[in-house]
Design an enzyme around this catalytic site. Structure first.
Site, PDB file in Angstrom:
ATOM      1  N   LEU A   1       0.834  -1.200   0.000  1.00 29.86           N
ATOM      2  CA  LEU A   1       0.000   0.000   0.000  1.00 29.86           C
ATOM      3  C   LEU A   1       0.865   1.245   0.000  1.00 29.86           C
ATOM      4  O   LEU A   1       0.427   2.317  -0.375  1.00 29.86           O
ATOM      5  CB  LEU A   1      -0.900   0.000   1.236  1.00 29.86           C
ATOM      6  CG  LEU A   1      -1.953  -1.099   1.306  1.00 29.86           C
ATOM      7  CD1 LEU A   1      -2.562  -1.154   2.687  1.00 29.86           C
ATOM      8  CD2 LEU A   1      -3.021  -0.844   0.267  1.00 29.86           C
ATOM      9  N   GLY A   2       2.086   1.098   0.478  1.00 24.56           N
ATOM     10  CA  GLY A   2       2.954   2.265   0.512  1.00 24.56           C
ATOM     11  C   GLY A   2       4.175   1.995   1.364  1.00 24.56           C
ATOM     12  O   GLY A   2       4.263   0.976   2.049  1.00 24.56           O
TER      13      GLY A   2
ATOM     14  N   GLY B   1       6.612   3.703   4.320  1.00 25.13           N
ATOM     15  CA  GLY B   1       6.710   4.787   5.282  1.00 25.13           C
ATOM     16  C   GLY B   1       8.128   4.872   5.793  1.00 25.13           C
ATOM     17  O   GLY B   1       9.032   4.222   5.263  1.00 25.13           O
ATOM     18  N   ALA B   2       8.304   5.677   6.823  1.00 28.96           N
ATOM     19  CA  ALA B   2       9.633   5.868   7.376  1.00 28.96           C
ATOM     20  C   ALA B   2      10.150   4.593   8.043  1.00 28.96           C
ATOM     21  O   ALA B   2      11.341   4.435   8.243  1.00 28.96           O
ATOM     22  CB  ALA B   2       9.607   7.006   8.377  1.00 28.96           C
TER      23      ALA B   2
ATOM     24  N   GLY C   1       9.002   1.222   7.274  1.00 27.69           N
ATOM     25  CA  GLY C   1       8.867  -0.046   6.581  1.00 27.69           C
ATOM     26  C   GLY C   1       7.763   0.039   5.555  1.00 27.69           C
ATOM     27  O   GLY C   1       7.242   1.109   5.265  1.00 27.69           O
TER      28      GLY C   1
ATOM     29  N   VAL D   1       4.024  -1.108   3.967  1.00 26.91           N
ATOM     30  CA  VAL D   1       2.695  -1.496   4.427  1.00 26.91           C
ATOM     31  C   VAL D   1       2.015  -2.329   3.351  1.00 26.91           C
ATOM     32  O   VAL D   1       2.034  -1.958   2.173  1.00 26.91           O
ATOM     33  CB  VAL D   1       1.835  -0.257   4.730  1.00 26.91           C
ATOM     34  CG1 VAL D   1       0.502  -0.668   5.312  1.00 26.91           C
ATOM     35  CG2 VAL D   1       2.567   0.674   5.668  1.00 26.91           C
TER      36      VAL D   1
ATOM     37  N   LYS E   1       2.106  -3.705   8.583  1.00 30.00           N
ATOM     38  CA  LYS E   1       3.322  -2.905   8.416  1.00 30.00           C
ATOM     39  C   LYS E   1       4.519  -3.763   8.786  1.00 30.00           C
ATOM     40  O   LYS E   1       4.633  -4.223   9.929  1.00 30.00           O
ATOM     41  CB  LYS E   1       3.235  -1.677   9.319  1.00 30.00           C
ATOM     42  CG  LYS E   1       4.493  -0.856   9.280  1.00 30.00           C
ATOM     43  CD  LYS E   1       4.285   0.498   9.915  1.00 30.00           C
ATOM     44  CE  LYS E   1       3.358   1.334   9.105  1.00 30.00           C
ATOM     45  NZ  LYS E   1       3.330   2.740   9.509  1.00 30.00           N
TER      46      LYS E   1
ATOM     47  N   ASP F   1       5.798  12.756  14.231  1.00 32.53           N
ATOM     48  CA  ASP F   1       5.824  12.707  12.776  1.00 32.53           C
ATOM     49  C   ASP F   1       4.438  12.980  12.193  1.00 32.53           C
ATOM     50  O   ASP F   1       3.947  12.241  11.350  1.00 32.53           O
ATOM     51  CB  ASP F   1       6.344  11.331  12.328  1.00 32.53           C
ATOM     52  CG  ASP F   1       6.865  11.353  10.892  1.00 32.53           C
ATOM     53  OD1 ASP F   1       7.063  12.459  10.351  1.00 32.53           O
ATOM     54  OD2 ASP F   1       7.054  10.274  10.320  1.00 32.53           O
TER      55      ASP F   1
END
Ligand SMILES: *[C@@H]1O[C@H](CO)[C@@H](O)[C@H](O)[C@H]1NC(C)=O
Ligand SMILES: *[C@@H]1O[C@H](CO)[C@@H](O)[C@H](O)[C@H]1NC(C)=O
Ligand SMILES: *[C@@H]1O[C@H](CO)[C@@H](O)[C@H](O)[C@H]1NC(C)=O
Ligand SMILES: *[C@@H]1O[C@H](CO)[C@@H](O)[C@H](O)[C@H]1NC(C)=O
Ligand SMILES: *[C@@H]1O[C@H](CO)[C@@H](O)[C@H](O)[C@H]1NC(C)=O
Ligand SMILES: *[C@@H]1O[C@H](CO)[C@@H](O)[C@H](O)[C@H]1NC(C)=O
Ligand SMILES: *[C@@H]1O[C@H](CO)[C@@H](O)[C@H](O)[C@H]1NC(C)=O
Ligand SMILES: *[C@@H]1O[C@H](CO)[C@@H](O)[C@H](O)[C@H]1NC(C)=O
Ligand SMILES: *[C@@H]1O[C@H](CO)[C@@H](O)[C@H](O)[C@H]1NC(C)=O
Ligand SMILES: *[C@@H]1O[C@H](CO)[C@@H](O)[C@H](O)[C@H]1NC(C)=O
Length: 777
Positions: free
Chosen positions: A499-500, A502-503, A505, A507, A522, A617
């Protein structure tokens, strides 16, 4: 003579051997299984350590032997207590106490040193020793929900109730022996402050070393270093080997002293902390209230509300009528009517008080305020409330009225009795409830169907769901669940659909086999806190945060170096997707709604959950949208999962001013005010519908913060509005709030509580000073 001597020696030897046997030494290499050899016994077989049955499997713990239902007095791994019947418990040869489920090893007790032997005492205390026979761990020092005679709850320790009679995982209530000398009960997941307390021992000024003790005659008493301070029970009950007294905080939140008779195999309550079963706060979930009927607690919903999960009161109540989008200062009486509930008390979370009103004025005031969802009326005072209402209970001695805003269609169209809860006396009430609840249930189904359809059709952006999903299981209510890696691999079909990133790891989307629940997994790849225990501690803290503006952590996986987190899946992507997509931009009202959602989530993290959490964040990518376009903060608590020295670098590497508060770049302590700063930047983005840094724009517009302040300072905020139709006064307020939030000096930034009040329009906003970033570039 010699023979006599020999006999003497022999019998002495025999006695020693017997004593050793009675000592009951559990040696390394021993094992237990739930079906055969399920337990290790204390010398006289009053207590056993081992497997006992729960609803969906087995728990490991200590229980009283011979009671018809195994009565546990201590439970291991309350986060995820049940294991299947093919589990084996080992005291391994290298001195660890573990259960093996398939190939997975879960530690049962994790003392600092290797275990050399263990024994279960006749007192019910399970003790682990090292090779020098020093005690390295004992269950009496680590109570779960029960105290046994000889055991004490010392200053700072707490007991947690079980989730239910048949499920010993963490429940909803706790009893803490505070270091200020008070013995207090609170609902789980609330701050240790007076407004949440529902029981306290009335003694004070007795020092910081008070403990709660139970004696073998059933006397429950408070003691400090000097003397006995207060006796809670009378004590002096029969002392017999076949009678075991114990004090337990029950799943219903009340703590009681029990007497168990081993001969009769029965038990009775000899004392309880209260006779009023509605005392424990939060017994009924949100928007529900507790009422005592025949000395039993019953939960009821506000009029116009229905149980989220029938049969599970804790899940609370939700509206059973569709709601309109809130438009400020709108007279809502064409959609809503007010209903009255008598003699009820709630947590006071008033946002506006109107004095000198009549009940009718109060109703009108609420109808004419789209933010008002209910009002509490007493002594000519009208206190406007937002939902949800919490900690409700009926108190016949109290004349407070609760006025609830209810959809008008709900009242007129369907002929639902409008008298669902106003009646308070006699048998009539119960029949009414029965009829009302059947009608309500049928009606709720209808409304649900229609409103589900409507919500899909008209794309409502507001936030009004109380629970994330109706299918959330009770166990998920309690604590995040441990998943095996294989389980998650299967759920995500081998980590296929990313799905994407992030900082921390990547997802992945997944579907749980059980219940077909859609999840986001995640997979963490940053270096995280070393030990399993610390990881689990942090997970526990994160898992205890429940708020409708936070993404729920459903579970985790911890296998070797593999660390994964399992979240509820959010169907509508992130705020960045919603806000920066030119096609379908949210309206001004919707954006204001998002700002309030985010502020509520942050306020909870900062002030309202058990351990203060600084997010570190906050940015639109970390704000997710559920199917109702309710904004939910994700990734909170991650800062704590990182190794200490990384917290600074992981935001520092971004370089650009972006969302990061200036103190990150200096060597200043980072506090909750850093989140307020990031919130301010996100608020600017919400106001102006653009990214905080956009180098494609004109030089003096590229950095949003500078541009906004310059426009504001020059009295030209119209430039910021663009071609959008907005309420100009409200727009200016929002700009002022964001400038307050992005002050360079952390102490000048308001708290999230203040920010929320300003966003809601209930307090005046003073003129903000220059954020003074111009001087510091
Ligand atoms: C218990 O077991 C340990 C290790 O197996 C042994 O060292 C110790 O002497 C035993 N104690 C007794 C009292 O039997
Ligand atoms: C289980 O208990 C039985 C007797 O009840 C005993 O014969 C057997 O050795 C035990 N097994 C283990 C693995 O301890
Ligand atoms: C034992 O459990 C059953 C079902 O869980 C319950 O009906 C029964 O009352 C319990 N007995 C005692 C003595 O607690
Ligand atoms: C205990 O007693 C001593 C002497 O009687 C007194 O000075 C002290 O304050 C007492 N401590 C507490 C906690 O009451
Ligand atoms: C606290 O009280 C316990 C008895 O309840 C006593 O054993 C202990 O020494 C006390 N500790 C201090 C620091 O006074
Ligand atoms: C509590 O009860 C015990 C035993 O009955 C008695 O010795 C003690 O003085 C009592 N303490 C208080 C504070 O009443
Ligand atoms: C157990 O039951 C017997 C009679 O059935 C009763 O006399 C006794 O008080 C009970 N004991 C407890 C501890 O409830
Ligand atoms: C609000 O609307 C109702 C009916 O539509 C009307 O009776 C009432 O006077 C209105 N109130 C205000 C302040 O306009
Ligand atoms: C209700 O009344 C009680 C006193 O009777 C008062 O203490 C309380 O603050 C009132 N309000 C609420 C929200 O219950
Ligand atoms: C609710 O019930 C009362 C008394 O039964 C009645 O007077 C009132 O008109 C009803 N209100 C509505 C909106 O049906």
């Amino acid at each position: 003579m010699a023979v006599l001597l020999w006999l003497l020696i022999l019998s002495a030897f025999h006695a020693v051997a017997l004593a050793q046997q009675r000592q009951f030494n559990i040696t390394l290499g021993s094992s237990l299984t739930p079906t055969t050899n399920s337990s290790w016994f204390s010398p006289s077989r009053r207590f056993a350590f081992g497997f006992y049955e729960q609803t969906n499997g087995y728990a490991v713990g200590i229980y009283i032997v011979g009671m018809p239902n195994k009565t546990a007095v201590w439970t291991a791994n309350r986060n995820s207590p049940v294991v299947p019947s093919n589990t084996v418990l080992h005291l391994t040869n290298d001195g660890r106490l573990i259960v093996k489920v398939g190939n997975q090893e879960i530690s049962v007790i994790n003392p600092s040193r290797a275990i050399a032997s263990a024994s279960l005492m006749d007192t019910g205390n399970f003790v682990l020793y090292d090779s020098d026979r020093n005690v390295i761990w004992q269950s009496f020092d680590n109570p779960t929900n029960t105290l046994l005679p000889g055991q004490h709850l010392s200053a700072g320790q707490e007991l947690f109730s079980s989730a239910s009679e048949a499920d010993d995982s963490f429940g909803f209530f706790r009893l803490i022996m505070q270091v200020d000398g008070y013995l207090v009960q609170y609902p789980a997941n609330t701050p240790y402050t007076a407004p949440y307390a529902y029981y306290e021992s009335h003694i004070s000024g007795v020092g910081n070393n008070v403990s709660l003790n139970l004696a073998d005659d059933g006397l429950l008493y408070l003691l400090n270093s000097n003397n006995s301070l207060k006796n809670l029970t009378r004590g002096g009950y029969r002392r017999e080997r076949t009678i075991i007294y114990m004090m337990k905080i029950d799943a219903d939140g009340i703590f009681r002293v029990y007497s168990h008779s081993l001969n009769q195999q029965n038990s009775s309550v000899i004392w309880s902390s209260t006779d009023d079963r509605c005392d424990p706060k939060g017994l009924c979930g949100l928007n529900g209230f507790c009422t005592n009927i025949d000395a039993q607690a019953k939960c009821m919903c506000l009029p116009g509300f229905d149980f989220v999960m029938p049969g599970n009161w804790r899940a609370g109540c939700e509206r059973s009528f569709p709601t309109e989008t809130c438009r400020l200062k709108e007279n809502t009486s064409k959609y809503y009517d007010m209903r009255t509930v008598e003699n009820t008390v709630w947590e006071d979370s008033t946002y506006v008080v109107l004095g000198g009103t009549t009940k009718e004025d109060c109703e009108q005031a609420c109808l004419q305020d789209c933010n008002c969802e209910a009002a509490l009326f007493k002594d000519r005072e009208c206190r406007k409330q937002k939902l949800p209402l919490r900690y409700g209970r009926r108190d016949l001695g109290n004349s407070n009225l609760t006025l609830v805003k209810v959809g008008i269609n709900f009242i007129h169209n369907e002929g639902v009795p409008n008298q669902t809860v106003e009646e308070t006396k006699g048998k009539k009430l119960r029949i009414d409830i029965l009829i009302a609840s059947i009608t309500l249930a049928l009606f709720a189904l209808l409304v649900l169907g229609i409103s589900g359809f409507l919500i899909h059709r008209i794309h409502v952006w507001t936030c009004r769901k109380i629970q994330e999903s109706r299918s959330v299981q009770l166990c998920e209510d309690v604590a995040p669940r441990a998943f095996s890696y294989a389980e998650l691999e299967q759920a995500t079909s081998g980590f296929k659909e990313a799905l994407g990133r992030g900082a921390f790891g990547t997802v992945f989307k997944g579907i749980l086999a059980e219940g077909q629940k859609v999840i986001a997994v995640k997979r963490l790849d940053k270096e995280l806190v070393e030990g399993e225990t610390e990881f689990q501690t942090e997970i526990k803290i994160i898992g205890k945060t429940h708020h409708r503006n936070l993404v729920r952590l459903l579970g985790y996986c911890l296998e070797g170096s593999r660390r994964l987190l399992v979240y509820a899946y959010m169907t509508n992507g992130s705020l960045a997707d919603v806000l920066f997509k030119p096609e379908k931009q949210p309206t001004w009202e919707e954006r204001c709604g998002f700002a309030r959602d985010i502020a509520r989530g942050l306020l909870y993290l900062h002030d309202e959950c058990e351990t203060q959490i600084i997010h570190c964040d906050i940015k639109p990518q970390n704000i997710l949208m559920d199917d109702q376009f309710c904004a939910k903060i994700s990734d909170f608590g991650m800062a704590k999962l990182l190794k200490k020295d990384q917290t600074r670098t992981y935001t520092g590497i971004r370089g650009t001013r972006g969302y990061v508060a200036p103190e990150w770049h200096r060597n200043m302590p980072v506090t909750v005010k850093a989140d307020v700063y990031s919130f301010g930047v996100v608020l600017l983005e919400l106001i102006c519908r653009r990214k905080c840094v956009d180098m494609s724009l004109d030089e003096n517009e590229a950095i949003l913060e500078y541009w906004v302040y310059n426009c504001f300072d020059a009295g030209e905020i119209d430039k910021l509005v663009g071609d959008e139709e907005v309420d100009r006064r409200q727009f200016e307020r929002m700009v002022k709030i964001s400038i307050w939030c992005i002050q360079e000096e952390p102490s000048l930034r308001p708290s999230m509580k203040k920010v929320l009040l300003m966003l809601e329009g209930t307090v005046e906003i003073p003129m903000p000073p220059s954020p003074s970033f111009l001087s510091s570039i």
